[in-house]
Design a protein around this motif. Structure first.
Motif, mmCIF file in Angstrom:
data_model
loop_
_atom_site.group_PDB
_atom_site.id
_atom_site.type_symbol
_atom_site.label_atom_id
_atom_site.label_comp_id
_atom_site.label_asym_id
_atom_site.label_seq_id
_atom_site.Cartn_x
_atom_site.Cartn_y
_atom_site.Cartn_z
ATOM 1 N N ARG A 7 0.835 -1.198 0.000
ATOM 2 C CA ARG A 7 0.000 0.000 0.000
ATOM 3 C C ARG A 7 0.872 1.251 0.000
ATOM 4 O O ARG A 7 1.852 1.343 0.743
ATOM 5 N N LEU A 8 0.509 2.210 -0.835
ATOM 6 C CA LEU A 8 1.320 3.421 -0.984
ATOM 7 C C LEU A 8 1.425 4.190 0.323
ATOM 8 O O LEU A 8 2.483 4.750 0.641
ATOM 9 N N ALA A 9 0.362 4.213 1.106
ATOM 10 C CA ALA A 9 0.375 4.967 2.365
ATOM 11 C C ALA A 9 1.387 4.405 3.359
ATOM 12 O O ALA A 9 1.855 5.132 4.246
ATOM 13 N N ALA A 10 1.741 3.118 3.204
ATOM 14 C CA ALA A 10 2.696 2.498 4.133
ATOM 15 C C ALA A 10 4.142 2.711 3.713
ATOM 16 O O ALA A 10 5.064 2.448 4.490
ATOM 17 N N LEU A 11 4.364 3.188 2.492
ATOM 18 C CA LEU A 11 5.716 3.301 1.960
ATOM 19 C C LEU A 11 6.303 4.688 2.209
ATOM 20 O O LEU A 11 5.592 5.697 2.162
ATOM 21 N N ALA A 12 7.608 4.723 2.446
ATOM 22 C CA ALA A 12 8.315 5.989 2.661
ATOM 23 C C ALA A 12 9.240 6.323 1.506
ATOM 24 O O ALA A 12 9.323 7.473 1.072
ATOM 25 N N SER A 13 9.963 5.319 0.984
ATOM 26 C CA SER A 13 10.974 5.589 -0.043
ATOM 27 C C SER A 13 11.295 4.295 -0.767
ATOM 28 O O SER A 13 10.801 3.224 -0.401
ATOM 29 N N PHE A 14 12.126 4.409 -1.778
ATOM 30 C CA PHE A 14 12.638 3.204 -2.422
ATOM 31 C C PHE A 14 13.964 3.497 -3.096
ATOM 32 O O PHE A 14 14.283 4.651 -3.409
ATOM 33 N N ASP A 15 14.750 2.432 -3.283
ATOM 34 C CA ASP A 15 16.048 2.509 -3.941
ATOM 35 C C ASP A 15 15.966 1.800 -5.291
ATOM 36 O O ASP A 15 15.245 0.808 -5.448
ATOM 37 N N LEU A 16 16.726 2.311 -6.250
ATOM 38 C CA LEU A 16 16.911 1.652 -7.540
ATOM 39 C C LEU A 16 18.326 1.102 -7.570
ATOM 40 O O LEU A 16 19.290 1.855 -7.382
ATOM 41 N N CYS A 17 18.460 -0.200 -7.798
ATOM 42 C CA CYS A 17 19.774 -0.849 -7.765
ATOM 43 C C CYS A 17 19.983 -1.709 -9.009
ATOM 44 O O CYS A 17 19.038 -2.314 -9.529
ATOM 45 N N GLY A 18 21.224 -1.767 -9.466
ATOM 46 C CA GLY A 18 21.618 -2.766 -10.437
ATOM 47 C C GLY A 18 22.030 -4.024 -9.707
ATOM 48 O O GLY A 18 22.649 -3.951 -8.633
#
Length: 459
Positions: A164-175
């Motif tokens: 759920r979007l409301a539970a998310l704070a951030s995200f990383d993009l990794c190879g």
């Protein structure tokens, strides 16, 4: 038989039938198997089979040849897991050497490596996003689709299992890159079967190790608090999109406000280095550029070459190269160097763009965001070296004031992009008769500070 009651000698005998990838995965089951799977006697045999010089005789069996190799390799005086580390380091070196051979030829038009696509496939490189909840829980998602373009690659994540979007704070993009080159393919049958039998015997949970051990390289961090009106792009009847820098497009379902898809547009310039040479916590740092000093009064202001691509989900709208771009000291203002690429008054420079849109897919749904596309910019200096490169979603918006020129009879639109290295402004006109956009003006604004760092000048 419970694991605790099984003798270490028996477990080591079972582990000796595993290949390298299966042995690494077995070491992730629990602490005891981790220590046993680091045993130097296991890894020195794997190392010798793969790398140690062998004295081969036609009359000698494979086990005897391995024994000849093992005789020259020391085990007793080495630290625990020494040969495991040596084997992994050699495997990584093999992958990098094979990839490096493909990265030597450079395309004179784009300044990019000719065989970047082949190198990406050979390395087994892929990309993941690591979604981080406000409470600290993490979700790792593999890309669902991959689209190669002339100057960039687009990785897409979609599905129905988003948090759920409301539970998310951030995200990383990794190879993510497989440590063993052949692990990007199917797992070895013998090692896979042996690992499955070991787990069954020990009554331990079954898991698949087809992806094999991999290392992560951080490309960028994103905050989901940036999904605001200021970052909103286009929309269609199903989704609303937002652009996050660098190079990301996030689609939300209009009905629920939840995540529909994420697109990452990655420029080919140093993509292999950025996706493999960083760590999970810190991105790869480019080597410091050493400027070639020149006493010419116009040094750093002339001889630029621009390669511009605009595309959207498989459709190519523009692919053009502009040479011998230049400016003058008088065009330096407000901290930017202005390069005129297409002049509004010169109709011979105007370019047709067609009817622009960015296609998307999320599960069984798909659509097209009109007036949006992906822009790939590759700007080379007078020596043909990449000076400024990016790939990013862009969106047309109505211009507040119409541009001058013969093609200004229709509705005027503009595309604006900006990052710390510079800015791009494109002006377009919609022609009703042919139902297509025309590019009637294109300007680049380069950061003076960036020009001075690159060329060693003091403008």
């Amino acid at each position: 038989m419970p694991l605790d009651s099984m003798p270490s000698e028996v477990l080591l005998k079972i582990l000796s039938y595993l290949d390298a990838a299966a042995l690494l995965c077995a070491g992730c089951v629990n602490r005891r198997l981790y220590h046993l799977a680091n045993d130097n006697f296991l890894w020195v045999r794997i190392y010798a089979t793969a790398f140690a010089p062998k004295r081969c005789y036609w009359t000698v069996g494979s086990m005897e040849r391995t024994a000849v190799s093992l005789h020259a390799l020391s085990v007793e005086d080495k630290d625990t897991s020494y040969w495991k580390k040596e084997y992994i380091a050699r495997q990584v070196a093999v992958v990098k050497a094979a990839v490096a051979q493909l990265l030597t030829p450079v395309n004179p038009c784009t300044g990019l490596r000719v065989k970047t696509k082949e190198a990406l496939r050979l390395s087994g490189l892929s990309w993941v996003i690591l979604l981080r909840e406000k409470g600290g829980k993490e979700h790792v998602l593999e890309h669902a689709d991959l689209c190669m373009n002339d100057s960039s690659v687009m990785a897409v994540w979609h599905g129905k299992d988003w948090p759920r979007l409301a539970a998310l704070a951030s995200f990383d993009l990794c190879g993510v890159t497989p440590i063993f080159m052949d692990r990007s393919k199917s797992p070895a049958k013998n090692g896979y079967v042996a690992l499955c039998k070991l787990l069954v015997v020990l009554h331990l949970p079954f898991f698949i190790y087809g992806a094999g051990p991999r290392w992560h390289s951080l490309l960028a961090k994103y905050s989901l608090s940036d999904l605001t009106d200021s970052t909103a792009m286009g929309s269609d009847r199903l989704v609303q999109t937002f652009r996050l820098s660098p190079g990301l497009l996030v689609g939300l379902w209009k009905r629920t406000g939840e995540l529909a898809f994420i697109m990452a547009s990655l420029h080919f310039h140093q993509l292999l280095e950025r996706s493999t040479l960083g760590s999970a916590a810190a991105p790869y740092e480019h080597p410091t550029h050493a400027p070639l000093l020149d006493d010419s009064p116009e040094y750093g202001l002339r001889g630029y070459q621009l390669h511009l691509d605009m595309h959207g989900g498989g459709d190519v709208y523009l692919c053009s190269t502009f040479r011998n771009l230049f400016t003058n000291r008088g065009d330096i203002e407000n901290g930017y160097v202005k390069l005129m690429v297409i002049h509004s008054q010169d109709t011979t420079e105007h370019l047709p763009l067609g009817d622009v849109g960015l296609s998307w897919r999320a599960g069984v749904f798909d659509g097209c965001i009109k007036s949006c596309s992906i822009m790939d910019v590759t700007l080379l200096d007078e020596c043909g070296k990449p000076f400024w490169c990016f790939s990013s979603p862009v969106c047309m918006r109505p211009c507040p004031s119409p541009c001058d020129g013969p093609h200004s009879v229709g509705q005027t639109y503009c595309i604006d992009y900006q990052d710390p290295s510079g800015a791009v402004r494109v002006e377009l006109v919609w022609l009703e008769e042919t139902e297509e956009y025309f590019v009637v003006s294109l300007e680049l604004h380069l950061s003076v500070a960036g020009v001075n760092r690159w060329f060693g000048t003091q403008y």
